[in-house]
Motif scaffolding. Structure first.
Motif, PDB file in Angstrom:
ATOM      1  N   ARG A 197       9.638  -1.872  -1.049  1.00 20.71           N
ATOM      2  CA  ARG A 197       9.681  -1.054   0.173  1.00 20.71           C
ATOM      3  C   ARG A 197      10.566   0.168   0.020  1.00 20.71           C
ATOM      4  O   ARG A 197      10.715   0.958   0.955  1.00 20.71           O
ATOM      5  CB  ARG A 197      10.199  -1.919   1.339  1.00 20.71           C
ATOM      6  CG  ARG A 197       9.344  -3.131   1.665  1.00 20.71           C
ATOM      7  CD  ARG A 197       7.920  -2.777   2.042  1.00 20.71           C
ATOM      8  NE  ARG A 197       7.849  -2.109   3.309  1.00 20.71           N
ATOM      9  CZ  ARG A 197       7.642  -2.743   4.477  1.00 20.71           C
ATOM     10  NH1 ARG A 197       7.503  -4.047   4.513  1.00 20.71           N
ATOM     11  NH2 ARG A 197       7.552  -2.038   5.595  1.00 20.71           N
ATOM     12  N   TYR A 244       5.103  -7.430   5.782  1.00 19.71           N
ATOM     13  CA  TYR A 244       3.737  -7.380   5.251  1.00 19.71           C
ATOM     14  C   TYR A 244       2.835  -8.266   6.108  1.00 19.71           C
ATOM     15  O   TYR A 244       3.297  -9.197   6.771  1.00 19.71           O
ATOM     16  CB  TYR A 244       3.700  -7.870   3.808  1.00 19.71           C
ATOM     17  CG  TYR A 244       4.274  -6.906   2.796  1.00 19.71           C
ATOM     18  CD1 TYR A 244       3.457  -6.078   2.041  1.00 19.71           C
ATOM     19  CD2 TYR A 244       5.659  -6.832   2.588  1.00 19.71           C
ATOM     20  CE1 TYR A 244       3.979  -5.199   1.105  1.00 19.71           C
ATOM     21  CE2 TYR A 244       6.192  -5.950   1.654  1.00 19.71           C
ATOM     22  CZ  TYR A 244       5.343  -5.135   0.921  1.00 19.71           C
ATOM     23  OH  TYR A 244       5.868  -4.271   0.002  1.00 19.71           O
ATOM     24  N   ARG A 272      11.516  -7.394  -3.024  1.00 14.02           N
ATOM     25  CA  ARG A 272      11.063  -6.827  -1.732  1.00 14.02           C
ATOM     26  C   ARG A 272      11.746  -5.512  -1.430  1.00 14.02           C
ATOM     27  O   ARG A 272      11.115  -4.588  -0.892  1.00 14.02           O
ATOM     28  CB  ARG A 272      11.316  -7.859  -0.629  1.00 14.02           C
ATOM     29  CG  ARG A 272      10.317  -9.011  -0.668  1.00 14.02           C
ATOM     30  CD  ARG A 272      10.588 -10.047   0.403  1.00 14.02           C
ATOM     31  NE  ARG A 272      11.739 -10.870   0.105  1.00 14.02           N
ATOM     32  CZ  ARG A 272      12.773 -11.045   0.904  1.00 14.02           C
ATOM     33  NH1 ARG A 272      12.845 -10.409   2.060  1.00 14.02           N
ATOM     34  NH2 ARG A 272      13.779 -11.849   0.550  1.00 14.02           N
ATOM     35  N   ASP A 285       0.676  -2.304  -5.618  1.00 14.86           N
ATOM     36  CA  ASP A 285       1.862  -2.752  -6.331  1.00 14.86           C
ATOM     37  C   ASP A 285       1.523  -4.074  -7.007  1.00 14.86           C
ATOM     38  O   ASP A 285       0.786  -4.902  -6.428  1.00 14.86           O
ATOM     39  CB  ASP A 285       3.039  -2.962  -5.376  1.00 14.86           C
ATOM     40  CG  ASP A 285       3.588  -1.653  -4.823  1.00 14.86           C
ATOM     41  OD1 ASP A 285       3.497  -0.628  -5.524  1.00 14.86           O
ATOM     42  OD2 ASP A 285       4.097  -1.659  -3.681  1.00 14.86           O
ATOM     43  N   ASP A 337      -2.180  -7.310   3.494  1.00 14.55           N
ATOM     44  CA  ASP A 337      -1.419  -6.533   2.521  1.00 14.55           C
ATOM     45  C   ASP A 337      -1.090  -7.294   1.243  1.00 14.55           C
ATOM     46  O   ASP A 337      -0.717  -6.680   0.242  1.00 14.55           O
ATOM     47  CB  ASP A 337      -0.072  -6.081   3.124  1.00 14.55           C
ATOM     48  CG  ASP A 337      -0.232  -5.255   4.387  1.00 14.55           C
ATOM     49  OD1 ASP A 337      -1.117  -4.385   4.408  1.00 14.55           O
ATOM     50  OD2 ASP A 337       0.524  -5.486   5.349  1.00 14.55           O
ATOM     51  N   ARG A 349      -3.270   2.714   7.289  1.00 16.97           N
ATOM     52  CA  ARG A 349      -3.016   3.519   6.101  1.00 16.97           C
ATOM     53  C   ARG A 349      -3.559   4.924   6.264  1.00 16.97           C
ATOM     54  O   ARG A 349      -2.996   5.881   5.761  1.00 16.97           O
ATOM     55  CB  ARG A 349      -3.622   2.840   4.874  1.00 16.97           C
ATOM     56  CG  ARG A 349      -2.874   1.577   4.510  1.00 16.97           C
ATOM     57  CD  ARG A 349      -3.288   0.982   3.197  1.00 16.97           C
ATOM     58  NE  ARG A 349      -2.559  -0.257   3.011  1.00 16.97           N
ATOM     59  CZ  ARG A 349      -2.992  -1.434   3.395  1.00 16.97           C
ATOM     60  NH1 ARG A 349      -4.163  -1.544   3.965  1.00 16.97           N
ATOM     61  NH2 ARG A 349      -2.262  -2.514   3.217  1.00 16.97           N
ATOM     62  N   THR A 377       0.892   4.879   8.060  1.00 11.04           N
ATOM     63  CA  THR A 377       1.914   3.934   8.504  1.00 11.04           C
ATOM     64  C   THR A 377       1.853   2.601   7.761  1.00 11.04           C
ATOM     65  O   THR A 377       2.713   1.760   7.974  1.00 11.04           O
ATOM     66  CB  THR A 377       1.753   3.645  10.008  1.00 11.04           C
ATOM     67  OG1 THR A 377       0.432   3.127  10.242  1.00 11.04           O
ATOM     68  CG2 THR A 377       1.935   4.919  10.820  1.00 11.04           C
ATOM     69  N   GLY A 378       0.838   2.395   6.926  1.00  7.48           N
ATOM     70  CA  GLY A 378       0.697   1.111   6.242  1.00  7.48           C
ATOM     71  C   GLY A 378       1.521   1.020   4.978  1.00  7.48           C
ATOM     72  O   GLY A 378       1.980   2.020   4.431  1.00  7.48           O
ATOM     73  N   VAL A 379       1.730  -0.212   4.494  1.00  5.64           N
ATOM     74  CA  VAL A 379       2.448  -0.433   3.246  1.00  5.64           C
ATOM     75  C   VAL A 379       1.441  -0.471   2.097  1.00  5.64           C
ATOM     76  O   VAL A 379       0.244  -0.616   2.299  1.00  5.64           O
ATOM     77  CB  VAL A 379       3.242  -1.753   3.288  1.00  5.64           C
ATOM     78  CG1 VAL A 379       4.272  -1.715   4.400  1.00  5.64           C
ATOM     79  CG2 VAL A 379       2.300  -2.946   3.451  1.00  5.64           C
ATOM     80  N   THR A 380       1.942  -0.343   0.882  1.00  2.00           N
ATOM     81  CA  THR A 380       1.088  -0.458  -0.294  1.00  2.00           C
ATOM     82  C   THR A 380       0.733  -1.924  -0.508  1.00  2.00           C
ATOM     83  O   THR A 380       1.621  -2.781  -0.506  1.00  2.00           O
ATOM     84  CB  THR A 380       1.810   0.090  -1.539  1.00  2.00           C
ATOM     85  OG1 THR A 380       2.160   1.455  -1.305  1.00  2.00           O
ATOM     86  CG2 THR A 380       0.923  -0.008  -2.767  1.00  2.00           C
TER      87      THR A 380
END
Length: 231
Positions: free
Chosen positions: A230, A64, A226, A105, A68, A30, A34-37
């Motif tokens: 994203r 994920y 999903r 999220d 995550d 992150r 590059t990381g997801v929430t």
């Protein structure tokens, strides 16, 4: 000799700094952008985090990682505004600290929608929540809650016209820069009326004819959730 001691000291400091409390892979990703929430899943009344098995598996299969996806467990007999929203706020802070993320999220089912909405609206969640999603949430109450309101505070909170329902409906139902989505079923045997799920300012998605708990495992609902997470 002095130069050797100085060089040794510098090497020691470098080793200590390099080994002190290394960040997790999720935090490093992150930090690099590059990381997801992180996603927090919040179950409904008389349930537990185990209800998220299907959606959790879908999230992990779609990119994920275990770092995550989180599922909050709580005592569903307690009050939304007096107890649960505050405890959830503490949990969100723990997730943010653990992951190094700035926001989370939220995906909530049923009664969990009220707990998370109260946190977003009155607990500072507009600053920490990026996306709020409700699957079959009694967002304006459900008449079935009268059946357990005598002994359950949570059921009283879910009754139409309750203090919680009135306060959540006041002013903007979808405050802040948070993105709001709901999913409702015209065959929901728990939320009555079906339209209770809808929120002004949210994208309200029809899920077809699904039982209340089938919203948790339906492949189409999962795919839509999903995709929006994203997006």
């Amino acid at each position: 000799m002095v130069r050797l001691h100085a060089r040794a000291l510098l090497c020691t400091l470098a080793l200590l700094l390099g080994s002190a409390a290394p960040a997790s892979a999720a935090v490093r990703e992150r930090a690099a952008g590059t990381g997801v929430t992180p996603v927090i899943l919040v179950h409904g009344y008389n349930a537990d985090p185990g209800v998220w098995g299907s959606l959790r598996a879908d999230l992990l299969a779609s990119g994920y990682t275990e770092d995550d996806v989180f599922a909050w467990g709580y005592d569903t007999s307690r009050s939304v505004n007096e107890t649960l929203s505050g405890r959830f706020a503490s949990y969100v802070e723990q997730v943010l600290a653990r992951t190094g993320a700035r926001k989370v999220d939220l995906v909530a089912h049923s009664f969990g929608s009220l707990v998370t909405r109260w946190y977003v609206k009155y607990g500072g969640g507009t600053a920490t929540v990026d996306h709020w999603m409700s699957l079959g949430g009694p967002n304006h109450g459900t008449t079935l809650a009268w059946g357990c309101a005598l002994w359950s505070q949570a059921c009283r909170d879910m009754t139409p016209g309750s203090y919680v329902q009135t306060r959540l409906a006041q002013g903007d139902e979808t405050p802040g820069a948070v993105r709001y989505d709901t999913w409702w079923s015209d065959c929901d045997e728990v939320v009555d009326p079906d339209s209770s799920v809808h929120l002004d300012g949210a994208d309200n998605h029809p899920a077809g004819c699904l039982a209340h708990n089938d919203l948790l495992t339906d492949a189409t609902v999962s795919r839509q959730v999903r995709a929006l997470l994203r997006g």
